[in-house]
Design a protein around this motif. Structure first.
Motif, mmCIF file in Angstrom:
data_model
loop_
_atom_site.group_PDB
_atom_site.id
_atom_site.type_symbol
_atom_site.label_atom_id
_atom_site.label_comp_id
_atom_site.label_asym_id
_atom_site.label_seq_id
_atom_site.Cartn_x
_atom_site.Cartn_y
_atom_site.Cartn_z
ATOM 1 N N VAL A 371 34.693 36.676 33.384
ATOM 2 C CA VAL A 371 35.731 35.752 33.845
ATOM 3 C C VAL A 371 35.154 34.352 34.017
ATOM 4 O O VAL A 371 34.230 34.142 34.805
ATOM 5 N N CYS A 385 38.901 34.508 30.168
ATOM 6 C CA CYS A 385 37.613 35.138 29.867
ATOM 7 C C CYS A 385 36.784 34.253 28.933
ATOM 8 O O CYS A 385 37.331 33.563 28.065
ATOM 9 N N ILE A 447 39.291 44.792 33.556
ATOM 10 C CA ILE A 447 38.298 43.838 33.045
ATOM 11 C C ILE A 447 36.927 44.511 32.952
ATOM 12 O O ILE A 447 36.200 44.334 31.962
#
Length: 462
Positions: A371, A385, A447
């Motif tokens: 991130v 990202c 994620i």
């Protein structure tokens, strides 16, 4: 018939008959997408029976949530009272009542509304009104439109011509000769040697240079989303919009605020231009949250000063030959009135109260190496990202990073909106703190799973 049989039939029929929005040529007319069966509050249920948090609120629009009984009753009651009226020859009570309500919320002298069927047609209306107005007032050359890289304003010919995302124009024609694109006001992507105030100065200077080069007498409008939504929830530098507005005002250039996403509670107010950004546009376009997605409706709030200028021109017979079959639709306007009731009776206050928690919890995701930035305002946010935090370059997977995260999140109970290497969140305004915690927890897991996947495939070092 069990759910798997229904799913198989829908997939087969979709591939045989349904053309999806934004298809690639290799899949056009032969594609099936994830199917949803029902919704309740902030949740939807997919074809496999999974209950998912509706992270994007449909498409930035289901502000009051799914299965809202007051709105459902309004749909039925209005359909039984008056299902349709032609805007060419008649008007309906809901359209008049809604116009007055909207004028009461709009900033400055934006006291008049032209209804459309959605955001694209609202922006198209604003642009056609600018062209018409300048023709009638003897300024036929004042037609250039200033937009920005990274922006999204619609899918009709003129509105799509403003879009500033490369893929929007790769294979589609546009009125490029009418549009000038400025730099995207994204602080995260500013030059590394610029502070944010210096970046803002650069952006203002760029508009000033365009006005000097092209001539204010040739520029009709500047169109801007207060926050770039589909461009990745780009929150501009402080005072940027106010300074751009002042420069437009000095040069008699219409400032059109595209509030298709930011209005009706997304930032805690019916309209965000004045309340959040301290600007009074000449025109505000809206759609989406005006009916919380329960009925197609949009519109353009237009300044009284602009209409008075037309009424005092030497061409009283000049016709604004623009309209839509479903302009001022009585069902849509009735739904919007009930939607406004819900917003005014507590939902706006709730959105204002819950937004800081939403933003702060999402911000915790910045501890993940994938991130680069979490940004947003109100109840709209983006997780961007990056391949590495030194360069802030996106991963070299193009569309796949956001799609990978979305796929993992769906299996875990969350819909996100993937935008290339970004994930967008804009849940229904009814969301609670525990539900925000669930959303962030699932997104974190999604994620992490994507990070592990990329490392295993040798596509990212971590």
């Amino acid at each position: 018939m069990d759910i798997s049989t229904v799913e198989d039939a829908l997939v087969t029929d979709a591939k045989a008959h349904l053309i999806q929005p934004w298809p690639t040529s290799g899949q056009i007319g032969a594609e099936a997408r994830s199917g949803l069966m029902d919704g309740d509050g902030i949740y939807v249920t997919d074809m496999e029976g999974r209950r998912l948090i509706d992270g994007p609120a449909g498409m930035w629009c289901t502000n009051v949530g799914h299965r809202c009984e007051p709105i459902a009753r309004t749909l039925y009651d209005q359909a039984m009272a008056l299902s349709y009226s032609s805007p060419w020859y008649t008007m309906s009570e809901p359209s008049v009542r809604l116009s007055k309500r909207l004028a009461g919320h709009a900033p400055g002298d934006l006291e008049h509304v032209f209804y459309t069927t959605g955001g694209s047609s609202a922006v198209e209306t604003a642009l056609r009104f600018m062209q018409f107005s300048n023709n009638v007032t003897g300024r036929a050359e004042k037609k250039l439109i200033i937009a920005r890289q990274g922006a999204y304003h619609g899918s009709t010919y003129l509105s799509a011509s403003l879009n500033g995302r490369p893929r929007d124009h790769d294979w589609m024609d546009s009125a490029s000769d009418l549009v000038v694109k400025l730099t995207c006001p994204n602080p995260f992507r500013r030059p590394s040697d610029m502070t944010e105030p210096e970046f803002c100065d650069f952006l203002i200077g760029e508009l000033r240079d365009v006005i000097e080069t092209r001539g204010a007498e040739n520029i009709g409008a500047f169109v801007a989303e207060p926050i770039m939504a589909s461009g990745g929830v780009i929150v501009p530098p402080q005072a940027y919009l106010k300074r751009m507005r002042a420069l437009c005002q000095e040069n008699d250039i219409l400032f059109i605020a595209d509030e298709v996403v930011t209005a009706f509670g997304r930032l805690g107010h019916v309209f965000a231009s004045k309340e959040v950004f301290d600007i009074e546009p000449d025109i505000i376009t809206f759609a989406k949250g005006v009916t919380s997605g329960y009925f197609p409706l949009g519109g353009a709030m237009i300044s009284s000063k602009l209409l008075e200028r037309l009424r005092s021109s030497n061409h009283s017979d000049a016709m604004f030959a623009h309209g839509l079959t479903y302009s001022s639709h009585p069902i849509g306007c009735a739904v919007a009135l009930t939607n406004l009731d819900l917003l005014e009776q507590g939902l706006l206050a709730h959105a204002q109260e819950i937004a800081p928690y939403f933003q702060s919890q999402l911000k915790t995701l910045e501890d993940l190496p994938l991130v680069g930035e979490v940004r947003g305002l109100g109840l709209m946010a983006c997780v961007e990202c990056v391949a590495d935090r030194k360069s802030n370059n996106p991963l070299a997977l193009d569309l796949e990073v956001g799609k990978r995260i979305d796929a993992h999140c769906q299996r875990l109970g969350l819909l996100v909106r993937p935008l290339i290497h970004m994930c967008v969140m804009s849940p229904p305004l009814t969301i609670t703190r525990p539900q925000i915690d669930d959303l962030v927890s699932i997104l974190r897991q999604g994620i992490k799973l994507t990070m592990d996947e990329l490392v295993r495939e040798g596509l990212w070092r971590g």
